[in-house]
Write a protein that holds these residues in place. Sequence first.
Motif, short mmCIF file in Angstrom:
data_model
loop_
_atom_site.label_atom_id
_atom_site.label_comp_id
_atom_site.label_asym_id
_atom_site.label_seq_id
_atom_site.Cartn_x
_atom_site.Cartn_y
_atom_site.Cartn_z
N ALA A 157 -2.64 -2.91 2.50
CA ALA A 157 -2.44 -3.92 1.45
C ALA A 157 -2.73 -3.34 0.07
CB ALA A 157 -3.33 -5.13 1.73
N THR A 158 -3.82 -2.57 -0.02
CA THR A 158 -4.16 -1.94 -1.30
C THR A 158 -3.07 -0.96 -1.72
OG1 THR A 158 -6.52 -2.14 -0.82
CG2 THR A 158 -5.89 -0.56 -2.52
N LYS A 193 -0.75 -1.30 -5.09
CA LYS A 193 -0.70 -0.23 -6.09
C LYS A 193 0.74 0.25 -6.28
CE LYS A 193 -5.23 0.45 -6.78
NZ LYS A 193 -5.89 0.39 -8.11
N SER A 194 1.49 0.37 -5.17
CA SER A 194 2.88 0.84 -5.25
C SER A 194 3.74 -0.15 -6.02
CB SER A 194 3.45 1.04 -3.84
OG SER A 194 2.73 2.03 -3.15
N GLU A 195 3.56 -1.45 -5.74
CA GLU A 195 4.34 -2.48 -6.43
C GLU A 195 4.01 -2.52 -7.92
OE1 GLU A 195 6.85 -4.68 -5.44
OE2 GLU A 195 6.87 -3.24 -3.81
N ALA A 196 2.71 -2.34 -8.24
CA ALA A 196 2.31 -2.33 -9.65
C ALA A 196 2.93 -1.15 -10.38
CB ALA A 196 0.78 -2.28 -9.76
N LEU A 197 2.93 0.01 -9.72
CA LEU A 197 3.52 1.20 -10.33
C LEU A 197 5.03 1.04 -10.51
CD1 LEU A 197 2.88 4.07 -11.31
CD2 LEU A 197 3.32 4.88 -8.98
N THR A 224 -0.37 7.92 -1.45
CA THR A 224 0.15 7.91 -0.08
C THR A 224 -0.64 8.85 0.81
OG1 THR A 224 2.37 7.47 -0.95
CG2 THR A 224 2.22 8.20 1.33
N LEU A 225 -0.89 10.06 0.31
CA LEU A 225 -1.61 11.05 1.11
C LEU A 225 -3.04 10.60 1.37
CD1 LEU A 225 -1.14 13.74 2.47
CD2 LEU A 225 -1.91 14.89 0.38
N ALA A 226 -3.68 10.01 0.37
CA ALA A 226 -5.05 9.52 0.54
C ALA A 226 -5.11 8.41 1.58
CB ALA A 226 -5.59 9.02 -0.80
N THR A 227 -4.16 7.48 1.52
CA THR A 227 -4.15 6.34 2.44
C THR A 227 -3.91 6.79 3.87
OG1 THR A 227 -3.32 4.91 0.66
CG2 THR A 227 -3.10 4.09 2.91
N THR A 228 -2.91 7.63 4.07
CA THR A 228 -2.58 8.07 5.43
C THR A 228 -3.66 8.97 6.02
OG1 THR A 228 -1.25 9.85 4.42
CG2 THR A 228 -0.08 7.89 5.15
N PHE A 229 -4.20 9.88 5.19
CA PHE A 229 -5.23 10.80 5.67
C PHE A 229 -6.51 10.04 6.04
CE2 PHE A 229 -8.35 14.32 5.14
CZ PHE A 229 -7.78 15.21 6.04
N SER A 261 1.10 -8.37 3.68
CA SER A 261 0.10 -7.36 4.07
C SER A 261 -1.30 -7.77 3.64
CB SER A 261 0.47 -6.00 3.46
OG SER A 261 1.74 -5.58 3.90
N ARG A 262 -1.43 -8.27 2.41
CA ARG A 262 -2.75 -8.70 1.93
C ARG A 262 -3.25 -9.91 2.70
NH1 ARG A 262 -6.87 -6.62 0.78
NH2 ARG A 262 -5.86 -5.28 -0.78
#
Length: 412
Positions: free
Chosen positions: A160-161, A165-169, A284-289, A78-79
């Motif tokens: 990608a961001t 972030k998801s993988e880091a979490l 997730t909500l921030a990215t999709t919105f 993705s990146r």
Amino acid sequence: MAANRKKKKPSNQQDTYVWKGVNRRGDKVSGDMLSDTAASARAQLRAQGILPSLVKKKPKSFSLGSDKVTSADICVISRQLATMLSAGVPLVQAVELISKGHENTAVRKLLSDVITDIAAGTPLNEALRRHPLHFDDLYCDLVMAGEQSGALEGIYDRIATYKEKSEALKSKIKKAMTYPVAVLSIAGIVTVVLLVFVVPQFKTIFSSFGAELPAFTLVVIGMSEALQAHGPKILVALGIGIYFFLRTYKRSRKLRDSLDGLLLKLPIVGMILNKAALARFARTLATTFAAGVPLIEALDSAAGASGNAVYRKAILSIKSEISAGMQMNLAMRNTNLFPPMVVQMVQIGEESGAIDDMLNKVANIYEAEVDDAVDGLSALIEPILMAVLGVIIGGLIVAMYLPIFQMGKIVS
């Protein structure tokens, strides 16, 4: 006749072929490529102006994890795709470059399938939906939003961001869980070894004493004898129990939901999981919105990405109330699950028209708190585990030497 026909290989089962040849300038060139057959590889090379002198299937080398596509691979892809698209590289060419540069055969086959689809005119989001194990609905919905808006490069940067972030979490959560499990597993193995091999040696020595043994020592010897007599049965029963639990866990939504609720109530670990779920929801909500996905659909994605049944049900409840005309901050407050700070930031975002920015800030806050909590847990759990190990191993040693100490007192 039909039985003797050679079975054709599915189109998505391509192999890697190593080739050597001469280009139009007369220079010797070599490389490798994905193709169905050696003849197809030769044809592709000739189409590129290369006269092949050698084309052979690349032997498969043993490599752990090389036969599957991981979430980390999707994150990197993705990146890379976001970077190439922002640099103006056409989509098909960008995917081809990523495919050729990847060492994982499974990833190369996956990208080869995607290239075939999009080169035939299929939209990228539809090509990705044909591989649901690697690209979930959220990923594909974001790509579709980018294609419809004509800003795929910008959307891919967000994707990608989000994946990073998801993988880091996820990595932080695994770090918090793996260490104590590993230490306790080692403690269990050491305990079994002592009970099976060491304690019987002491039992032989004690039998020559002819004296009554301490109760603690008798308990340990009893455990040793039970383990020796029924060890295989205990191991089989344990294995069967774990198997049926995991099988039931996969099939029973009710069991998974109950365990999710139980985990949130655990000390320390529950706090980390709560913060992680809030971070996933907000990110997730921030990215999709921000990508232009309608809020109702974005909440569906956020519910699935939260990673916990309690939060999933709460988010779906929020979706239902928003559909009925309620403001999001009020719907969140009604769940009695979201902290006041999160509700207030969402309220500010709704009033200012910048809800995605506020949710990104919420995600940043909780991701940082998860990071700090995991570090704190690691620092706290080390002495606790050492104490547990000391009690278990030390207790067994004391139990074995206690009769010897008592004999020493009697002699003196």
